[in-house]
Design an enzyme around this catalytic site. Structure first.
Site, PDB file in Angstrom:
ATOM      1  CB  SER A 170      -0.847   0.064   1.178  1.00  0.00           C
ATOM      2  OG  SER A 170      -1.570  -1.104   1.413  1.00  0.00           O
ATOM      3  CD  GLU A 196      -4.475   3.010  -6.461  1.00  0.00           C
ATOM      4  OE1 GLU A 196      -4.813   4.087  -6.590  1.00  0.00           O
ATOM      5  OE2 GLU A 196      -3.679   2.462  -5.630  1.00  0.00           O
ATOM      6  CG  HIS A 205      -2.616  -0.795  -3.817  1.00  0.00           C
ATOM      7  ND1 HIS A 205      -3.337   0.232  -3.660  1.00  0.00           N
ATOM      8  CD2 HIS A 205      -2.540  -1.497  -2.786  1.00  0.00           C
ATOM      9  CE1 HIS A 205      -3.385   0.389  -2.452  1.00  0.00           C
ATOM     10  NE2 HIS A 205      -3.203  -0.719  -1.922  1.00  0.00           N
ATOM     11  CG  ASN A 221      -4.386   4.218   0.266  1.00  0.00           C
ATOM     12  OD1 ASN A 221      -5.589   4.087   0.741  1.00  0.00           O
ATOM     13  ND2 ASN A 221      -3.466   3.168   0.363  1.00  0.00           N
TER      14      ASN A 221
HETATM   15  P1  NAD Z   1      -2.009  -9.572   6.977  1.00  0.00           P
HETATM   16  O1  NAD Z   1      -1.333  -9.237   8.495  1.00  0.00           O
HETATM   17  O2  NAD Z   1      -3.502  -9.884   7.054  1.00  0.00           O
HETATM   18  O3  NAD Z   1      -1.167 -10.685   6.453  1.00  0.00           O
HETATM   19  C1  NAD Z   1       0.097 -10.582   6.130  1.00  0.00           C
HETATM   20  C2  NAD Z   1       0.748 -12.197   6.140  1.00  0.00           C
HETATM   21  O4  NAD Z   1       2.107 -12.207   5.767  1.00  0.00           O
HETATM   22  C3  NAD Z   1       0.461 -12.681   7.434  1.00  0.00           C
HETATM   23  O5  NAD Z   1      -0.327 -13.953   7.200  1.00  0.00           O
HETATM   24  C4  NAD Z   1       1.938 -13.119   7.907  1.00  0.00           C
HETATM   25  O6  NAD Z   1       2.133 -14.555   8.198  1.00  0.00           O
HETATM   26  C5  NAD Z   1       2.629 -13.376   6.122  1.00  0.00           C
HETATM   27  N1  NAD Z   1       3.998 -13.103   6.273  1.00  0.00           N
HETATM   28  C6  NAD Z   1       4.963 -12.273   7.015  1.00  0.00           C
HETATM   29  N2  NAD Z   1       5.929 -12.402   6.599  1.00  0.00           N
HETATM   30  C7  NAD Z   1       6.182 -13.177   5.543  1.00  0.00           C
HETATM   31  C8  NAD Z   1       7.138 -13.875   4.791  1.00  0.00           C
HETATM   32  N3  NAD Z   1       8.221 -13.469   5.077  1.00  0.00           N
HETATM   33  N4  NAD Z   1       6.605 -14.671   3.759  1.00  0.00           N
HETATM   34  C9  NAD Z   1       5.245 -15.021   3.600  1.00  0.00           C
HETATM   35  N5  NAD Z   1       4.626 -14.545   4.501  1.00  0.00           N
HETATM   36  C10 NAD Z   1       4.847 -13.802   5.368  1.00  0.00           C
HETATM   37  O7  NAD Z   1      -1.803  -8.316   6.206  1.00  0.00           O
HETATM   38  P2  NAD Z   1      -2.877  -7.619   4.814  1.00  0.00           P
HETATM   39  O8  NAD Z   1      -3.600  -6.656   5.152  1.00  0.00           O
HETATM   40  O9  NAD Z   1      -3.145  -8.902   4.163  1.00  0.00           O
HETATM   41  O10 NAD Z   1      -1.857  -7.041   3.901  1.00  0.00           O
HETATM   42  C11 NAD Z   1      -0.944  -7.563   3.163  1.00  0.00           C
HETATM   43  C12 NAD Z   1      -0.173  -6.431   2.079  1.00  0.00           C
HETATM   44  O11 NAD Z   1      -1.085  -5.913   1.377  1.00  0.00           O
HETATM   45  C13 NAD Z   1       0.539  -5.543   2.906  1.00  0.00           C
HETATM   46  O12 NAD Z   1       1.718  -4.923   1.858  1.00  0.00           O
HETATM   47  C14 NAD Z   1      -0.504  -4.316   2.773  1.00  0.00           C
HETATM   48  O13 NAD Z   1      -0.021  -2.994   2.859  1.00  0.00           O
HETATM   49  C15 NAD Z   1      -1.186  -4.496   1.532  1.00  0.00           C
HETATM   50  N6  NAD Z   1      -2.641  -4.388   1.468  1.00  0.00           N
HETATM   51  C16 NAD Z   1      -3.377  -4.116   2.473  1.00  0.00           C
HETATM   52  C17 NAD Z   1      -5.017  -3.701   2.424  1.00  0.00           C
HETATM   53  C18 NAD Z   1      -6.063  -4.105   3.653  1.00  0.00           C
HETATM   54  O14 NAD Z   1      -6.965  -3.481   3.500  1.00  0.00           O
HETATM   55  N7  NAD Z   1      -5.641  -4.975   4.452  1.00  0.00           N
HETATM   56  C19 NAD Z   1      -5.255  -3.272   1.155  1.00  0.00           C
HETATM   57  C20 NAD Z   1      -4.258  -3.071   0.111  1.00  0.00           C
HETATM   58  C21 NAD Z   1      -2.958  -3.535   0.128  1.00  0.00           C
END
Ligand code: NAD
Length: 282
Positions: free
Chosen positions: A117, A150, A138, A188
């Site tokens: 993000s 995106e 994204h 964002n």
């Molecule tokens: P989350 O915390 O729900 O999930 C992250 C996952 O990554 C966890 O299951 C964790 O165990 C895993 N992880 C950590 N280190 C790792 C590694 N080395 N190898 C493999 N897996 C690993 O987070 P999320 O909300 O799903 O966000 C994930 C990404 O998506 C981030 O970059 C975030 O910025 C982006 N994002 C989030 C949203 C949202 O609304 N939640 C929206 C768009 C983008």
């Protein structure tokens, strides 16, 4: 059939896996935490069951989609993937290390995408030996519902990479929008300052939280008011995005509202902690 390898099975990774499997891709879903893989499978299965109940999906299509998802605890499958989508935790050092590793494992024609993000795609690409094949994809939460992706071009992203990513985004049933690599990208960059301004308005006593939300719903036809939306997103996430914008542009117009900072300090993060600008009964 094309193969997508997804790194990270949290909120976003599991949503992306579901959509990819429903769109006919063969999916490998990887996480370092085994319980996240179990949770992701249960979430996806529950989501698909609900679609079957609503008669939006046949039981056979549900079973076929689930059969296309393999959960894995090793990166071996990266070698066979046409596209790798990284959706691991939002941590720059982690992502730079991951991309160097993924780049070494992936076949030459594969694309490496990040769902970050806020981290610079140009910087992530620079951690690899083949930066032209790195791009930002994204997605928005919840992934099965939200239509936008995106598509973020780093400085090094090639036209070929962009076109391949665009074709896959469409095959996933999403609408891609081309965006330059820049703090906050488009959504964002516009959404979070609007929410931040609503918090300034609240802090200044311009109106009550309910009043501000009601005004934006009725005056702008927004489906949800900015403060209720902040509670939904999480005030910690809103603050983190404002800090990225403020740092990225060094422009005071992006300074986080002091009340936002204080709410985060107090642990009032919105729905996930039961209290933000509103209270939520468990
Ligand atoms: P989350 O915390 O729900 O999930 C992250 C996952 O990554 C966890 O299951 C964790 O165990 C895993 N992880 C950590 N280190 C790792 C590694 N080395 N190898 C493999 N897996 C690993 O987070 P999320 O909300 O799903 O966000 C994930 C990404 O998506 C981030 O970059 C975030 O910025 C982006 N994002 C989030 C949203 C949202 O609304 N939640 C929206 C768009 C983008």
């Amino acid at each position: 059939m094309q193969t997508i390898f997804i790194v990270g099975a949290g909120t976003m990774g599991s949503g992306i896996a579901q959509v990819a499997a429903q769109s006919g891709f063969s999916v490998q879903l990887f996480d370092i935490a085994a319980q996240q893989l179990e949770r992701a499978r249960a979430t996806i299965s529950g989501n698909l069951d609900r679609l079957v109940k609503k008669e939006k999906l046949t039981a056979a299509d549900r079973d076929a989609a689930l059969a296309r998802i393999e959960t894995v605890t090793q990166l071996d499958g990266v070698a066979a993937a046409d596209l790798v989508i990284e959706a691991a935790s939002e941590n720059e050092a982690l992502k730079l290390e991951l991309f160097a590793k993924l780049d070494a494992l992936a076949k030459p024609e594969a694309i490496l995408a990040s769902n970050t993000s806020s981290i610079s795609i140009t910087k992530i690409a620079a951690a690899t030996k083949h930066p032209s094949r790195v791009i930002g994809m994204h997605f928005f939460n919840p992934v099965p519902v939200m239509a936008l992706i995106e598509l973020i071009r780093g400085l090094q992203t090639s036209d070929e990479t962009y076109q391949k990513a665009e074709a896959i985004a469409k095959a996933l049933g999403k609408t891609p929008v081309a965006v330059k690599n820049s703090p906050g990208f488009v959504v964002n960059r516009l959404l979070c300052p609007m929410i931040n301004e609503a918090i300034f308005a609240l802090q200044e006593g311009l109106a009550s939280a309910e009043g501000i939300d009601e005004a934006m719903k009725l005056g702008c036809n927004h489906p949800i008011g900015p403060l209720a939306l902040a509670d939904l997103i999480g005030l910690d996430v809103e603050l983190a995005v404002m800090q990225v914008l403020y740092e990225g542009f060094k422009d005071p117009k992006f300074r986080p509202a002091p009340l936002l900072v204080e709410m985060v300090e107090a642990g009032k993060l919105g729905r996930k902690t039961g209290e933000g600008f509103y209270r939520y009964d468990k």
